[in-house]
Design a protein around this motif. Sequence first.
Motif, PDB file in Angstrom:
ATOM      1  N   PRO A 354       0.614  -1.420  -0.181  1.00  0.00           N
ATOM      2  CA  PRO A 354       0.239  -0.007  -0.347  1.00  0.00           C
ATOM      3  C   PRO A 354       1.057   1.327   0.170  1.00  0.00           C
ATOM      4  N   ILE A 355       0.894   2.192  -0.633  1.00  0.00           N
ATOM      5  CA  ILE A 355       1.586   3.123  -0.957  1.00  0.00           C
ATOM      6  C   ILE A 355       2.181   4.107   0.465  1.00  0.00           C
ATOM      7  N   SER A 356       0.924   4.488   1.040  1.00  0.00           N
ATOM      8  CA  SER A 356       0.857   5.363   2.288  1.00  0.00           C
ATOM      9  C   SER A 356       1.348   4.427   3.476  1.00  0.00           C
ATOM     10  N   THR A 357       2.186   3.146   2.842  1.00  0.00           N
ATOM     11  CA  THR A 357       2.974   2.086   4.025  1.00  0.00           C
ATOM     12  C   THR A 357       4.814   2.360   3.571  1.00  0.00           C
ATOM     13  N   LEU A 358       4.727   2.754   2.466  1.00  0.00           N
ATOM     14  CA  LEU A 358       5.841   2.414   1.739  1.00  0.00           C
ATOM     15  C   LEU A 358       7.082   3.008   1.861  1.00  0.00           C
ATOM     16  N   GLY A 359       6.988   4.425   3.643  1.00  0.00           N
ATOM     17  CA  GLY A 359       8.504   4.859   3.689  1.00  0.00           C
ATOM     18  C   GLY A 359       8.691   4.368   5.222  1.00  0.00           C
ATOM     19  N   ASN A 360       7.826   3.948   6.135  1.00  0.00           N
ATOM     20  CA  ASN A 360       8.189   2.703   6.947  1.00  0.00           C
ATOM     21  C   ASN A 360       8.449   0.995   7.111  1.00  0.00           C
ATOM     22  N   PHE A 361       7.945   1.080   5.696  1.00  0.00           N
ATOM     23  CA  PHE A 361       8.416  -0.685   5.522  1.00  0.00           C
ATOM     24  C   PHE A 361      10.178  -0.288   4.903  1.00  0.00           C
ATOM     25  N   PHE A 362      10.490   0.717   4.195  1.00  0.00           N
ATOM     26  CA  PHE A 362      11.370   1.054   3.309  1.00  0.00           C
ATOM     27  C   PHE A 362      12.471   1.032   4.457  1.00  0.00           C
ATOM     28  N   ASN A 363      11.829   1.817   5.834  1.00  0.00           N
ATOM     29  CA  ASN A 363      13.067   2.195   6.781  1.00  0.00           C
ATOM     30  C   ASN A 363      13.283   1.142   7.533  1.00  0.00           C
ATOM     31  N   GLU A 364      12.842   0.127   7.878  1.00  0.00           N
ATOM     32  CA  GLU A 364      11.918  -1.208   8.056  1.00  0.00           C
ATOM     33  C   GLU A 364      12.859  -1.893   7.689  1.00  0.00           C
ATOM     34  N   ALA A 365      13.080  -2.078   6.661  1.00  0.00           N
ATOM     35  CA  ALA A 365      13.301  -3.142   5.222  1.00  0.00           C
ATOM     36  C   ALA A 365      14.735  -3.162   5.761  1.00  0.00           C
ATOM     37  N   VAL A 378      21.617  -2.257  -0.263  1.00  0.00           N
ATOM     38  CA  VAL A 378      20.609  -1.664  -1.061  1.00  0.00           C
ATOM     39  C   VAL A 378      20.062  -0.919  -1.897  1.00  0.00           C
ATOM     40  N   ILE A 379      19.477  -1.522  -3.129  1.00  0.00           N
ATOM     41  CA  ILE A 379      19.081  -0.395  -4.362  1.00  0.00           C
ATOM     42  C   ILE A 379      17.634  -0.325  -4.149  1.00  0.00           C
ATOM     43  N   LEU A 411      17.605 -13.385   2.990  1.00  0.00           N
ATOM     44  CA  LEU A 411      17.963 -11.753   2.742  1.00  0.00           C
ATOM     45  C   LEU A 411      16.105 -11.744   2.774  1.00  0.00           C
ATOM     46  N   GLU A 412      16.293 -12.492   1.047  1.00  0.00           N
ATOM     47  CA  GLU A 412      15.132 -12.323   0.074  1.00  0.00           C
ATOM     48  C   GLU A 412      13.842 -13.133   1.254  1.00  0.00           C
ATOM     49  N   THR A 413      14.546 -14.107   2.392  1.00  0.00           N
ATOM     50  CA  THR A 413      12.984 -14.350   3.417  1.00  0.00           C
ATOM     51  C   THR A 413      12.896 -13.384   4.156  1.00  0.00           C
ATOM     52  N   GLU A 414      14.138 -12.928   4.763  1.00  0.00           N
ATOM     53  CA  GLU A 414      13.443 -11.711   5.757  1.00  0.00           C
ATOM     54  C   GLU A 414      12.503 -10.690   5.372  1.00  0.00           C
ATOM     55  N   LEU A 415      13.111 -10.586   4.004  1.00  0.00           N
ATOM     56  CA  LEU A 415      12.612  -9.352   3.085  1.00  0.00           C
ATOM     57  C   LEU A 415      10.988  -9.586   3.046  1.00  0.00           C
ATOM     58  N   PHE A 416      10.848 -10.690   2.564  1.00  0.00           N
ATOM     59  CA  PHE A 416       9.193 -11.201   2.129  1.00  0.00           C
ATOM     60  C   PHE A 416       8.567 -11.126   3.155  1.00  0.00           C
ATOM     61  N   ALA A 417       9.513 -11.927   4.442  1.00  0.00           N
ATOM     62  CA  ALA A 417       8.058 -11.529   5.967  1.00  0.00           C
ATOM     63  C   ALA A 417       7.692 -10.519   5.664  1.00  0.00           C
ATOM     64  N   ILE A 418       8.988  -9.104   6.076  1.00  0.00           N
ATOM     65  CA  ILE A 418       7.840  -8.087   6.237  1.00  0.00           C
ATOM     66  C   ILE A 418       7.400  -7.228   4.991  1.00  0.00           C
ATOM     67  N   VAL A 419       7.334  -8.131   4.246  1.00  0.00           N
ATOM     68  CA  VAL A 419       6.379  -7.924   2.880  1.00  0.00           C
ATOM     69  C   VAL A 419       4.473  -8.383   3.271  1.00  0.00           C
ATOM     70  N   GLU A 420       5.097  -9.108   3.674  1.00  0.00           N
ATOM     71  CA  GLU A 420       3.373 -10.263   4.049  1.00  0.00           C
ATOM     72  C   GLU A 420       3.267  -9.253   5.526  1.00  0.00           C
ATOM     73  N   ASP A 421       4.519  -8.917   6.317  1.00  0.00           N
ATOM     74  CA  ASP A 421       3.948  -8.070   7.729  1.00  0.00           C
ATOM     75  C   ASP A 421       2.565  -6.296   6.960  1.00  0.00           C
ATOM     76  N   TYR A 422       3.429  -5.986   6.158  1.00  0.00           N
ATOM     77  CA  TYR A 422       2.725  -4.981   5.839  1.00  0.00           C
ATOM     78  C   TYR A 422       1.816  -5.163   4.710  1.00  0.00           C
ATOM     79  N   GLN A 423       1.435  -6.539   4.570  1.00  0.00           N
ATOM     80  CA  GLN A 423       0.104  -6.855   3.853  1.00  0.00           C
ATOM     81  C   GLN A 423       0.519  -6.666   2.490  1.00  0.00           C
TER      82      GLN A 423
END
Length: 485
Positions: A354-365, A378-379, A411-423
């Motif tokens: 969701p666009i509104s979550t991108l800032g928080n996601f970017f920092n957490e990831a 990270v690129i 790294l991918e496994t952790e990243l995808f877990a965070i993506v799932e947390d953000y729906q």
Amino acid sequence: MNISSSEVIYALNALLGEGGILESSQDMSRYAVDWAGDRLGSPLAVARPRTTEEVAGIVEFCHRHRVPMVAQGGHTGLVGGALPDAGQPELVISLERLNQIREIDPLNFTLSVDSGCVLQTVKDVAAEHECDFPLSLGAQGSCQIGGNVATNAGGLNVLRYGMMRQLVLGLEVVLPDGRIWNGMRALHKDNRGYDLKQLFIGAEGTLGIITGVVLKLFPQPQETRTALVAVPDVFAALGLYALARRSCCELLSAFELIPRACLELAFEAAPDLPDPLETPAPFYVLLEITASGPVDLEAMIEHLFDSGMQAGQVLDGVLASSDAQAARLWRIREAMVEGQQLHGEHLRTDIALPISTLGNFFNEANRAMAAISPQTTVIAYGHLGDGNLHFNLLPPAELDLTAKRVLLHALETELFAIVEDYQGSISAEHGIGRTKQTAFLDGLSELERELISDLKQLFDPDDLMAAGRILPRVTDPAIHYQSQE
């Protein structure tokens, strides 16, 4: 029924004629490699039909003799979906010769084409009739329309025009048993029950082979303004996006987030590119607005600049004053992808949030990636206006290939877990193919997996078409053909 590979080749040679079948290792080599250089197996052979009827003949033969097959377009996929299997030889059905323009109707704003037409050819034909087909991809000089439909391609203009799913009005599909479904209707509105074409869009060739497409066209833009804007962080970029959507309305066609690290990669791949601004910034936004009527786009974008500066969201910016300057700005976007390739093995993703979550996601990831491997770069860039980030990772150069792959998997496994947390979604535009299959299946509910499996079973009960893509391969030896002479 068992059949030898030589019998398959003999029968298909008779069906397709001269040049229709490739069987030597040298001739088939390029059909086993995709854009990224990934290689899986060697095909049983490569069939190159010219017509829908020939595709149907090939598929009917494969269905009758239980020969596994996979359709292939322009070799630009990134998830291994169209590459031949390494464990079991498959017949590659290349659609490169199925490439005719069938009909263009400028009044109806539709274009009917064979699925093997190259995207750039389609765009050029539309432009000749003062129309625009808006799908825009870095690989548009080689990717094919059928592959674009099968993977539900996105690209740079999704913000304004939507994914490929929104650009398709009709389809022609060869089903896994060789029957041809003709849904080539050029209707902008058709509300008769189930919309069958949507089943094949994004199905990655697992339910049928797309042979014809009716595309939706738009008026050709008469005015375009392209700008690169420096911003302090992702939150500022999101604020600027909200301003742009309100002040530019539906004229905003692209809004790309580009961190400074991506500019450095672009300069590495294309040293002739000039740095567009005097002072480097942490992040940039590449945006474009277009109009086909008498609209003052320059005033609109200057107002956006002023509003962004007053809000503290814009540090600096450049508005392209010519087509050549605009092309140079877009060249940065292309070259930074090429720059990643220069660094060898790395992780490519196409996540969506969701666009509104991108800032928080970017920092957490970013924090999560640094905690696992501080030396990994990270690129993270992408289509901010539709919530699609390419959160890519360059591992430390000193690691050997095996160590890089182990690290990137973690790294991918952790990243995808965070993506799932953000729906979010682990695939915004590349698809699932083979490379994302495990992560995709892990994210499904039991009901979702059951429905998807039932759909595959309904269309392709013998699991002969693109087996092992999206869903695991059915390992029943009764459907395998003899590969030994």
